[in-house]
Design a protein around this motif. Structure first.
Motif, PDB file in Angstrom:
ATOM      1  N   VAL A   1     -10.390  -9.302  -0.847  1.00 44.60           N
ATOM      2  CA  VAL A   1      -9.097  -9.678  -1.149  1.00 44.60           C
ATOM      3  C   VAL A   1      -8.104  -8.699  -0.752  1.00 44.60           C
ATOM      4  O   VAL A   1      -8.283  -7.493  -0.770  1.00 44.60           O
ATOM      5  CB  VAL A   1      -9.239  -9.641  -2.696  1.00 44.60           C
ATOM      6  N   ARG A   2      -6.884  -9.322  -0.270  1.00 45.58           N
ATOM      7  CA  ARG A   2      -5.822  -8.343   0.267  1.00 45.58           C
ATOM      8  C   ARG A   2      -4.802  -8.351  -0.944  1.00 45.58           C
ATOM      9  O   ARG A   2      -4.548  -9.451  -1.693  1.00 45.58           O
ATOM     10  CB  ARG A   2      -4.973  -9.189   1.446  1.00 45.58           C
ATOM     11  N   VAL A   3      -4.465  -7.062  -1.421  1.00 47.20           N
ATOM     12  CA  VAL A   3      -3.417  -6.967  -2.505  1.00 47.20           C
ATOM     13  C   VAL A   3      -2.273  -6.273  -2.037  1.00 47.20           C
ATOM     14  O   VAL A   3      -2.250  -5.526  -0.884  1.00 47.20           O
ATOM     15  CB  VAL A   3      -4.103  -6.171  -3.839  1.00 47.20           C
TER      16      VAL A   3
ATOM     17  N   GLY B   1     -16.006   3.109  11.683  1.00 41.45           N
ATOM     18  CA  GLY B   1     -16.571   1.849  11.201  1.00 41.45           C
ATOM     19  C   GLY B   1     -15.437   1.102  10.489  1.00 41.45           C
ATOM     20  O   GLY B   1     -13.876   1.431  10.664  1.00 41.45           O
ATOM     21  N   ASN B   2     -15.588   0.179   9.807  1.00 45.19           N
ATOM     22  CA  ASN B   2     -14.737  -0.669   9.220  1.00 45.19           C
ATOM     23  C   ASN B   2     -14.150   0.130   8.006  1.00 45.19           C
ATOM     24  O   ASN B   2     -15.002   0.632   7.456  1.00 45.19           O
ATOM     25  CB  ASN B   2     -15.273  -2.042   8.716  1.00 45.19           C
ATOM     26  N   CYS B   3     -12.841  -0.056   7.850  1.00 45.38           N
ATOM     27  CA  CYS B   3     -12.288   0.956   6.807  1.00 45.38           C
ATOM     28  C   CYS B   3     -12.977   0.635   5.381  1.00 45.38           C
ATOM     29  O   CYS B   3     -13.288   1.659   4.580  1.00 45.38           O
ATOM     30  CB  CYS B   3     -10.872   0.645   6.532  1.00 45.38           C
ATOM     31  N   THR B   4     -13.089  -0.638   4.973  1.00 45.68           N
ATOM     32  CA  THR B   4     -13.734  -0.834   3.542  1.00 45.68           C
ATOM     33  C   THR B   4     -15.188  -0.334   3.596  1.00 45.68           C
ATOM     34  O   THR B   4     -15.615   0.364   2.666  1.00 45.68           O
ATOM     35  CB  THR B   4     -13.853  -2.236   3.458  1.00 45.68           C
TER      36      THR B   4
ATOM     37  N   ARG C   1     -15.508 -12.433   8.141  1.00 51.01           N
ATOM     38  CA  ARG C   1     -15.625 -11.360   8.771  1.00 51.01           C
ATOM     39  C   ARG C   1     -15.691 -10.057   8.170  1.00 51.01           C
ATOM     40  O   ARG C   1     -16.639  -9.043   8.362  1.00 51.01           O
ATOM     41  CB  ARG C   1     -15.007 -11.480  10.258  1.00 51.01           C
ATOM     42  N   GLU C   2     -14.771  -9.804   7.421  1.00 44.25           N
ATOM     43  CA  GLU C   2     -14.673  -8.750   6.576  1.00 44.25           C
ATOM     44  C   GLU C   2     -15.985  -8.457   5.619  1.00 44.25           C
ATOM     45  O   GLU C   2     -16.420  -7.329   5.531  1.00 44.25           O
ATOM     46  CB  GLU C   2     -13.337  -8.512   5.919  1.00 44.25           C
ATOM     47  N   GLU C   3     -16.125  -9.463   4.934  1.00 43.42           N
ATOM     48  CA  GLU C   3     -17.301  -9.555   4.206  1.00 43.42           C
ATOM     49  C   GLU C   3     -18.636  -9.211   4.733  1.00 43.42           C
ATOM     50  O   GLU C   3     -19.743  -8.641   4.345  1.00 43.42           O
ATOM     51  CB  GLU C   3     -17.308 -10.836   3.348  1.00 43.42           C
TER      52      GLU C   3
ATOM     53  N   TYR D   1      -9.918  -4.820  -3.185  1.00 47.47           N
ATOM     54  CA  TYR D   1      -8.838  -4.913  -3.434  1.00 47.47           C
ATOM     55  C   TYR D   1      -8.027  -4.052  -1.997  1.00 47.47           C
ATOM     56  O   TYR D   1      -7.712  -2.678  -2.096  1.00 47.47           O
ATOM     57  CB  TYR D   1      -8.169  -4.255  -4.520  1.00 47.47           C
ATOM     58  N   GLN D   2      -7.777  -4.867  -1.191  1.00 47.30           N
ATOM     59  CA  GLN D   2      -7.418  -3.930   0.270  1.00 47.30           C
ATOM     60  C   GLN D   2      -6.072  -4.080   0.577  1.00 47.30           C
ATOM     61  O   GLN D   2      -5.153  -5.013   0.612  1.00 47.30           O
ATOM     62  CB  GLN D   2      -8.040  -4.730   1.401  1.00 47.30           C
ATOM     63  N   ALA D   3      -5.414  -2.857   1.232  1.00 50.79           N
ATOM     64  CA  ALA D   3      -4.011  -2.786   1.521  1.00 50.79           C
ATOM     65  C   ALA D   3      -3.520  -3.588   2.545  1.00 50.79           C
ATOM     66  O   ALA D   3      -4.305  -3.868   3.236  1.00 50.79           O
ATOM     67  CB  ALA D   3      -3.942  -1.289   1.603  1.00 50.79           C
TER      68      ALA D   3
ATOM     69  N   CYS E   1      -4.023   2.105   0.333  1.00 49.90           N
ATOM     70  CA  CYS E   1      -4.953   2.389  -0.157  1.00 49.90           C
ATOM     71  C   CYS E   1      -5.942   1.070  -0.540  1.00 49.90           C
ATOM     72  O   CYS E   1      -5.616   0.183  -1.142  1.00 49.90           O
ATOM     73  CB  CYS E   1      -5.031   2.898  -1.503  1.00 49.90           C
ATOM     74  N   HIS E   2      -7.368   1.197   0.239  1.00 49.03           N
ATOM     75  CA  HIS E   2      -8.175   0.038  -0.325  1.00 49.03           C
ATOM     76  C   HIS E   2      -8.972   0.566  -1.563  1.00 49.03           C
ATOM     77  O   HIS E   2      -9.449   1.864  -1.588  1.00 49.03           O
ATOM     78  CB  HIS E   2      -9.398  -0.013   0.809  1.00 49.03           C
ATOM     79  N   SER E   3      -9.023  -0.338  -2.642  1.00 52.65           N
ATOM     80  CA  SER E   3      -9.879  -0.169  -3.738  1.00 52.65           C
ATOM     81  C   SER E   3     -11.134  -0.920  -3.768  1.00 52.65           C
ATOM     82  O   SER E   3     -11.135  -2.050  -2.981  1.00 52.65           O
ATOM     83  CB  SER E   3      -9.020  -0.484  -4.986  1.00 52.65           C
TER      84      SER E   3
HETATM   85  N1  HSE Z   1     -10.201  -4.687   8.373  1.00 50.86           N
HETATM   86  C1  HSE Z   1      -9.652  -4.181   7.553  1.00 50.86           C
HETATM   87  C2  HSE Z   1      -8.600  -4.725   6.636  1.00 50.86           C
HETATM   88  C3  HSE Z   1      -9.012  -2.956   8.092  1.00 50.86           C
HETATM   89  O1  HSE Z   1      -8.100  -5.987   6.967  1.00 50.86           O
HETATM   90  O2  HSE Z   1      -8.158  -4.336   5.518  1.00 50.86           O
HETATM   91  C4  HSE Z   1      -9.728  -2.178   9.208  1.00 50.86           C
HETATM   92  O3  HSE Z   1     -10.990  -1.878   9.122  1.00 50.86           O
END
Ligand code: HSE
Length: 372
Positions: A266-268, A133-136, A240-242, A161-163, A273-275
């Motif tokens: 949001v990319r941080v 699956g998508n990581c988030t 698309r991520e949302e 808060y994505q890595a 690590c994704h939060s």
């Molecule tokens: N699409 C995700 C991201 C990672 O950009 O953080 C992969 O699922």
């Protein structure tokens, strides 16, 4: 002996997969064969076993002789090779970390601590395509699987808060280059004991806005900033991520009544690590103590952090969780909106539970299924 082909093992997710499989002694009971799209005849990874030189990842005839193919090569590879294999009548198992086949009707999105029943049903009904699956989404479901299992969730808003790792290895490297670039002149300036924070900020912001900052991959600075947009636009203002939050959650769980999931991604500037900060609307009011117990019982990787300052700042951060299988979740409390509104915050390693781990585990599940 089952023949398992690995493609894309050299990339970031692939190499984490190799490392985890080696760590857990998973390269046994089948014949592992490694492929390459660019280095045919070259040397495969060090998995502690003798392995033949790399085969051609586009050799459809050879791939067709495999029982299982595991690919971390990415969507373009899948879109090119998978339809050809199936068209040629290949009936083997395709395990994929890319998103290309995730929403296909005859694929299952795998996250076995959360949807083992769905996987088992898929296996016995002859489904042959299993996709990470998508990581988030995977990290959210790992964190909240107790509440999902108890059917307590009416809807979720997840603010992420994505890595940098989610965007790829090049982006991680670019983030570090940006950190160095923006802080470079500060190194000298900070030696002056009289320097003020405002002056340091001026120096740093000038660097951030300089057209010299390395940003080929992100397009803009991420270090000392953030980017409230991930992936391409889809409908109704979502990215698309949302969009994946809703569609993948409901596909993973195979919900009869879809559970709304939405938020802003949001990319941080964290590395891997994704939060996520959740607002959870429960179907009914449940005591905070019970909610905590349900979350804790979600799976063996949950690391529940009490809603206290010290524990939170020490243990509920990318700095604490990076490189670990722990799914940290904390800040759990009732919200002012009402009795059935719960807040929570989670942190998980995007390359482990967000990518390689579900792939590693589904391979084992399929091998065990085929051995029965
Ligand atoms: N699409 C995700 C991201 C990672 O950009 O953080 C992969 O699922």
């Amino acid at each position: 002996m089952l023949k398992v082909g690995f493609i894309g093992w050299r990339g970031m997710v692939g190499s984490v997969l190799m490392q985890r499989m080696k760590q857990e002694n998973d390269f046994n009971g089948f014949e592992p064969i490694f492929f390459s799209t660019s280095n045919v005849g070259g040397k495969g990874p060090d998995i502690g076993l003798e392995i033949p030189p790399l085969h051609d990842a586009y050799d459809i005839k050879l791939l067709s002789s495999f029982d299982i193919i595991v690919t971390c090569q990415g969507s373009n590879y899948t879109k090119k090779v998978y339809p050809e294999l199936r068209k040629n009548g290949w009936k083997g198992y395709w395990i994929d970390s890319s998103s290309a086949l995730r929403m296909e009707q005859d694929s299952i999105i795998v996250l076995d601590p959360v949807n083992r029943e769905v996987i088992d049903k898929g296996l016995s009904s002859g489904i042959k395509t299993y996709v990470g699956g998508n990581c988030t989404v995977s990290l959210m479901l790992m964190a909240l699987c107790g509440l999902f299992r108890e059917d307590l969730i009416e809807w979720i808003s997840s603010m992420t808060y994505q890595a940098a790792s989610g965007a790829g290895a090049k982006n991680m490297i670019e983030l570090v280059k940006q950190m160095i670039f923006v802080s470079e002149p500060c190194k000298e300036a900070i030696k002056d004991p009289a320097i003020t924070a405002i002056e340091l900020d001026r120096i740093l912001t000038e660097r951030l806005r300089s057209n010299q900052i390395p940003c080929e991959n992100f397009g803009v600075p991420l270090a000392a900033s953030l980017i409230p947009w991930i992936d391409v636009p889809v409908e109704e203002g979502q990215t698309r991520e949302e969009w994946k939050g809703f569609v993948e959650t409901n596909k993973i769980l195979q919900t009869k009544e879809p559970i709304p999931v939405d938020g802003i991604c949001v990319r941080v500037g964290s590395m891997r690590c994704h939060s996520q900060a959740f607002t959870i609307k429960l179907k009914k009011s449940v005591s905070l103590k019970e909610i905590e117990e349900i979350i804790k019982s979600g799976n063996e990787w949950i690391k529940f952090i009490p809603n206290e300052r010290d524990a939170t700042i020490k243990h509920l951060t990318p700095a604490a969780i990076s490189g670990k299988l722990d799914i940290a979740i904390g800040r759990v409390r009732k919200m002012k909106m009402g009795e059935s509104f719960v807040a929570a915050f989670t942190v998980g390693d995007q390359l482990l539970w967000g990518a390689a781990e579900p792939i590693k585990r589904i391979l084992k599940i399929i091998i065990n299924y085929l051995r029965k």
